[in-house]
Design a protein around this motif. Sequence first.
Motif, PDB file in Angstrom:
ATOM      1  N   LEU A 215      42.702  -9.712 -39.776  1.00  0.00           N
ATOM      2  CA  LEU A 215      41.754 -10.777 -39.434  1.00  0.00           C
ATOM      3  C   LEU A 215      42.473 -12.092 -39.139  1.00  0.00           C
ATOM      4  O   LEU A 215      42.114 -12.821 -38.203  1.00  0.00           O
ATOM      5  CB  LEU A 215      40.755 -10.971 -40.586  1.00  0.00           C
ATOM      6  N   LEU A 216      43.480 -12.389 -39.931  1.00  0.00           N
ATOM      7  CA  LEU A 216      44.215 -13.637 -39.731  1.00  0.00           C
ATOM      8  C   LEU A 216      44.936 -13.634 -38.383  1.00  0.00           C
ATOM      9  O   LEU A 216      44.846 -14.605 -37.612  1.00  0.00           O
ATOM     10  CB  LEU A 216      45.220 -13.830 -40.874  1.00  0.00           C
ATOM     11  N   LEU A 217      45.624 -12.539 -38.058  1.00  0.00           N
ATOM     12  CA  LEU A 217      46.377 -12.483 -36.812  1.00  0.00           C
ATOM     13  C   LEU A 217      45.461 -12.350 -35.594  1.00  0.00           C
ATOM     14  O   LEU A 217      45.783 -12.844 -34.511  1.00  0.00           O
ATOM     15  CB  LEU A 217      47.376 -11.328 -36.860  1.00  0.00           C
ATOM     16  N   VAL A 220      44.429 -15.838 -34.938  1.00  0.00           N
ATOM     17  CA  VAL A 220      45.528 -16.551 -34.287  1.00  0.00           C
ATOM     18  C   VAL A 220      45.601 -16.181 -32.806  1.00  0.00           C
ATOM     19  O   VAL A 220      45.788 -17.049 -31.939  1.00  0.00           O
ATOM     20  CB  VAL A 220      46.865 -16.225 -34.992  1.00  0.00           C
ATOM     21  N   THR A 221      45.430 -14.890 -32.501  1.00  0.00           N
ATOM     22  CA  THR A 221      45.514 -14.428 -31.109  1.00  0.00           C
ATOM     23  C   THR A 221      44.401 -15.026 -30.252  1.00  0.00           C
ATOM     24  O   THR A 221      44.650 -15.583 -29.178  1.00  0.00           O
ATOM     25  CB  THR A 221      45.436 -12.889 -31.061  1.00  0.00           C
ATOM     26  N   TYR A 222      43.145 -14.936 -30.731  1.00  0.00           N
ATOM     27  CA  TYR A 222      42.030 -15.466 -29.952  1.00  0.00           C
ATOM     28  C   TYR A 222      41.972 -16.990 -29.978  1.00  0.00           C
ATOM     29  O   TYR A 222      41.287 -17.603 -29.150  1.00  0.00           O
ATOM     30  CB  TYR A 222      40.708 -14.855 -30.437  1.00  0.00           C
ATOM     31  N   GLY A 223      42.697 -17.604 -30.900  1.00  0.00           N
ATOM     32  CA  GLY A 223      42.809 -19.062 -30.887  1.00  0.00           C
ATOM     33  C   GLY A 223      43.520 -19.578 -29.655  1.00  0.00           C
ATOM     34  O   GLY A 223      43.409 -20.755 -29.304  1.00  0.00           O
ATOM     35  N   LEU A 224      44.249 -18.695 -28.965  1.00  0.00           N
ATOM     36  CA  LEU A 224      44.945 -19.081 -27.739  1.00  0.00           C
ATOM     37  C   LEU A 224      44.053 -19.041 -26.506  1.00  0.00           C
ATOM     38  O   LEU A 224      44.423 -19.536 -25.450  1.00  0.00           O
ATOM     39  CB  LEU A 224      46.147 -18.151 -27.501  1.00  0.00           C
ATOM     40  N   MET A 225      42.869 -18.439 -26.640  1.00  0.00           N
ATOM     41  CA  MET A 225      41.981 -18.319 -25.484  1.00  0.00           C
ATOM     42  C   MET A 225      41.095 -19.550 -25.353  1.00  0.00           C
ATOM     43  O   MET A 225      40.683 -20.137 -26.358  1.00  0.00           O
ATOM     44  CB  MET A 225      41.108 -17.070 -25.629  1.00  0.00           C
ATOM     45  N   THR A 235      38.416 -23.960 -32.282  1.00  0.00           N
ATOM     46  CA  THR A 235      37.105 -24.404 -32.772  1.00  0.00           C
ATOM     47  C   THR A 235      36.018 -23.345 -32.586  1.00  0.00           C
ATOM     48  O   THR A 235      34.863 -23.578 -32.947  1.00  0.00           O
ATOM     49  CB  THR A 235      36.676 -25.698 -32.044  1.00  0.00           C
ATOM     50  N   ASP A 236      36.386 -22.191 -32.048  1.00  0.00           N
ATOM     51  CA  ASP A 236      35.441 -21.079 -31.890  1.00  0.00           C
ATOM     52  C   ASP A 236      35.017 -20.604 -33.287  1.00  0.00           C
ATOM     53  O   ASP A 236      35.863 -20.272 -34.118  1.00  0.00           O
ATOM     54  CB  ASP A 236      36.131 -19.947 -31.127  1.00  0.00           C
ATOM     55  N   PRO A 237      33.711 -20.564 -33.570  1.00  0.00           N
ATOM     56  CA  PRO A 237      33.258 -20.135 -34.909  1.00  0.00           C
ATOM     57  C   PRO A 237      33.779 -18.763 -35.308  1.00  0.00           C
ATOM     58  O   PRO A 237      34.081 -18.526 -36.478  1.00  0.00           O
ATOM     59  CB  PRO A 237      31.732 -20.132 -34.780  1.00  0.00           C
ATOM     60  N   TYR A 238      33.890 -17.857 -34.337  1.00  0.00           N
ATOM     61  CA  TYR A 238      34.397 -16.518 -34.654  1.00  0.00           C
ATOM     62  C   TYR A 238      35.877 -16.557 -35.034  1.00  0.00           C
ATOM     63  O   TYR A 238      36.318 -15.835 -35.929  1.00  0.00           O
ATOM     64  CB  TYR A 238      34.173 -15.575 -33.467  1.00  0.00           C
ATOM     65  N   VAL A 239      36.637 -17.389 -34.339  1.00  0.00           N
ATOM     66  CA  VAL A 239      38.057 -17.541 -34.680  1.00  0.00           C
ATOM     67  C   VAL A 239      38.199 -18.146 -36.076  1.00  0.00           C
ATOM     68  O   VAL A 239      38.995 -17.673 -36.908  1.00  0.00           O
ATOM     69  CB  VAL A 239      38.779 -18.423 -33.633  1.00  0.00           C
ATOM     70  N   SER A 242      37.203 -15.589 -38.680  1.00  0.00           N
ATOM     71  CA  SER A 242      38.226 -14.563 -38.814  1.00  0.00           C
ATOM     72  C   SER A 242      39.404 -15.063 -39.644  1.00  0.00           C
ATOM     73  O   SER A 242      39.889 -14.366 -40.546  1.00  0.00           O
ATOM     74  CB  SER A 242      38.706 -14.135 -37.421  1.00  0.00           C
ATOM     75  N   MET A 243      39.851 -16.284 -39.371  1.00  0.00           N
ATOM     76  CA  MET A 243      41.004 -16.819 -40.089  1.00  0.00           C
ATOM     77  C   MET A 243      40.669 -17.131 -41.546  1.00  0.00           C
ATOM     78  O   MET A 243      41.464 -16.866 -42.452  1.00  0.00           O
ATOM     79  CB  MET A 243      41.531 -18.056 -39.368  1.00  0.00           C
ATOM     80  N   ILE A 244      39.492 -17.684 -41.781  1.00  0.00           N
ATOM     81  CA  ILE A 244      39.099 -18.003 -43.159  1.00  0.00           C
ATOM     82  C   ILE A 244      38.920 -16.712 -43.971  1.00  0.00           C
ATOM     83  O   ILE A 244      39.389 -16.618 -45.113  1.00  0.00           O
ATOM     84  CB  ILE A 244      37.797 -18.838 -43.171  1.00  0.00           C
ATOM     85  N   SER A 245      38.273 -15.712 -43.364  1.00  0.00           N
ATOM     86  CA  SER A 245      38.086 -14.428 -44.059  1.00  0.00           C
ATOM     87  C   SER A 245      39.426 -13.769 -44.343  1.00  0.00           C
ATOM     88  O   SER A 245      39.657 -13.230 -45.440  1.00  0.00           O
ATOM     89  CB  SER A 245      37.218 -13.487 -43.217  1.00  0.00           C
ATOM     90  N   GLY A 246      40.311 -13.794 -43.344  1.00  0.00           N
ATOM     91  CA  GLY A 246      41.632 -13.199 -43.536  1.00  0.00           C
ATOM     92  C   GLY A 246      42.420 -13.892 -44.634  1.00  0.00           C
ATOM     93  O   GLY A 246      43.030 -13.237 -45.483  1.00  0.00           O
ATOM     94  N   ALA A 247      42.390 -15.237 -44.625  1.00  0.00           N
ATOM     95  CA  ALA A 247      43.098 -15.988 -45.659  1.00  0.00           C
ATOM     96  C   ALA A 247      42.522 -15.706 -47.042  1.00  0.00           C
ATOM     97  O   ALA A 247      43.259 -15.558 -48.026  1.00  0.00           O
ATOM     98  CB  ALA A 247      43.033 -17.483 -45.338  1.00  0.00           C
ATOM     99  N   ALA A 248      41.178 -15.611 -47.129  1.00  0.00           N
ATOM    100  CA  ALA A 248      40.527 -15.328 -48.421  1.00  0.00           C
ATOM    101  C   ALA A 248      40.938 -13.956 -48.953  1.00  0.00           C
ATOM    102  O   ALA A 248      41.210 -13.792 -50.153  1.00  0.00           O
ATOM    103  CB  ALA A 248      39.012 -15.412 -48.269  1.00  0.00           C
ATOM    104  N   LEU A 249      41.008 -12.959 -48.068  1.00  0.00           N
ATOM    105  CA  LEU A 249      41.421 -11.623 -48.484  1.00  0.00           C
ATOM    106  C   LEU A 249      42.879 -11.609 -48.949  1.00  0.00           C
ATOM    107  O   LEU A 249      43.225 -10.924 -49.918  1.00  0.00           O
ATOM    108  CB  LEU A 249      41.221 -10.629 -47.343  1.00  0.00           C
ATOM    109  N   LEU A 250      43.741 -12.367 -48.271  1.00  0.00           N
ATOM    110  CA  LEU A 250      45.140 -12.415 -48.679  1.00  0.00           C
ATOM    111  C   LEU A 250      45.308 -13.125 -50.024  1.00  0.00           C
ATOM    112  O   LEU A 250      46.170 -12.746 -50.831  1.00  0.00           O
ATOM    113  CB  LEU A 250      45.982 -13.116 -47.602  1.00  0.00           C
TER     114      LEU A 250
END
Length: 557
Positions: A215-217, A220-225, A235-239, A242-250
């Motif tokens: 989720l984190l990566l 990061v990938t879609y943050g470039l689009m 600033t995309d809510p989905y991005v 994804s990053m917040i969920s990934g960080a929380a899981l880690l």
Amino acid sequence: MEYKWIALSNTTIGVLMAAINGTIIIISLPAIFRGIDINPLTSFQYLLWILMGYNIVTATLLVSFGRLSDIYGRVRLYNLGFLIFTIGSILLFLTPNTGDLGAIELISFRIVQGIGGAFLFANSAAIITDAFPAKERGKALGINQIAALAGSLIGLILGGILSVYYWRYVFLVSVPVGIFGTAWSYLKLKELGLRSKGEGIDWAGNTAFGLGLILLLIGVTYGLMPYGSSQTGWTDPYVMASMISGAALLVSFVFIERKVKYPMFRLELFKNRMFAAGNIASLLRSFAYGGLMIMIVIFLQGIWLPLHGYSYSETPFWAGVYTIPLMLGFVAMGPISGWLSDKYGSRFLATLGMVIVGIGFLLLTTLPYNFNYTEFALMLFFMGLGNGMFASPNTASIMNSVPAKYRGTASGMRSTLQNAGQTASIALFFTIVILSLESSLPTALATAVTNAGAPQLVPLVHNVPVTGALFAAFLGYDPVKALLANVPSNLIPATAIHIMEQRTWFPTAIAPAFMGALRNAFYIGGIMTFIAAIASALRGKRVIAEEKEEKEVIKNA
């Protein structure tokens, strides 16, 4: 032949093959997309996933595979990795469809390759450490590290050559090597390492870590689009989700590993000063250095090579050729630094290597956009020397510091941090450059089209997406043709079209803005590299786990 050389040669072939495959795609993307009838500039998501999906999958699985190797055998799973990687290469060569479905098939088959590559990367350093005595590991790991970097640069050149003939050859080249390596590994490699027999699999930790990193990566990938009116998608809510969920899981993964009986990620290894400092230095180095190659390739392909008479269709190949000094520096220093680290330890060499790379980043910021190649080549060679001075001593330091039964886990942890750092580094460098260009590129293009005699194009160039301009150059497309494609020719004076179609017009127009953006990325890369040098210096005196364990046995006897 002594077994240790069999182990080194086989793991070196595996790492070389996986590294070649990681970069051969970069140069071959224009031919691949033409082959499946996709325009990557209008299908940006496919471009990113083919470019970065392999690294995301590999980074996600490395620790899990390293832990499984400690339980079931490093050689067994390494052999399986060779087989899976070869199957993935065959599937890529046979990609049956075109269009969107063909792109999805390519991404899926690259993921298969990534799974095989994760088995190879997770176990190669551990197999070498098992096979070689402590006094020779630095040299052996140095040769293995050289294969990784040499493979990266060979991939750039090989991709440029093969894609000229047929895009499928890019994937076919791995098949004979994979078949040979698979057969040889099954016939010749043998289990020497200690196993963690009787230990279970940490399903909760594996799930939290794998899903969190994915989720984190992905974020990061879609943050470039591009998103909405913004040039990036941060600033995309989905991005963001994804990053917040990934960080929380880690974060939850850290707590899970403290509670489970048989953790996949041996957090207690970080209590070992040498292990912790070496991995932190490696992570920072990957953040700083991982995106360097792709930024240099984009700069060469989009600006420097066209300014020096190369057509856009030729620039991918020549960009690979002109980055060879980086490989030569690494090849020159890698074995020497490994040999020296066996005799004198790793701290000084690894730290000095990072200082040299940091100075190299600062030197790159002094280059004008139309630089003298000799100066540029010497800077790349200098940075290659520093990277070669760091890589094998740092890896030997990490692997020497862990008990034999945890070498698979340790190798997976080391490779995970390195691969995740490289993937994040590409996103970091792109983000820095895109944000820097967001304000300067439209102005630069508006000035250029006005000076060319076509002021009516100013509104059009103000809307040119930065990512489109970057990847047009990166993929060897003529950006001027893309710019003029949707404009009726009778609206632009013939003299203006003639000026704009000159090979040097577009590179000259964007060069000052792009060079300013690139300098910002180089400054940040330099800062992170100097911090990596500090982390490396804090690793303490040399520690070899076997010798420490022997002393404890003698002491308690």
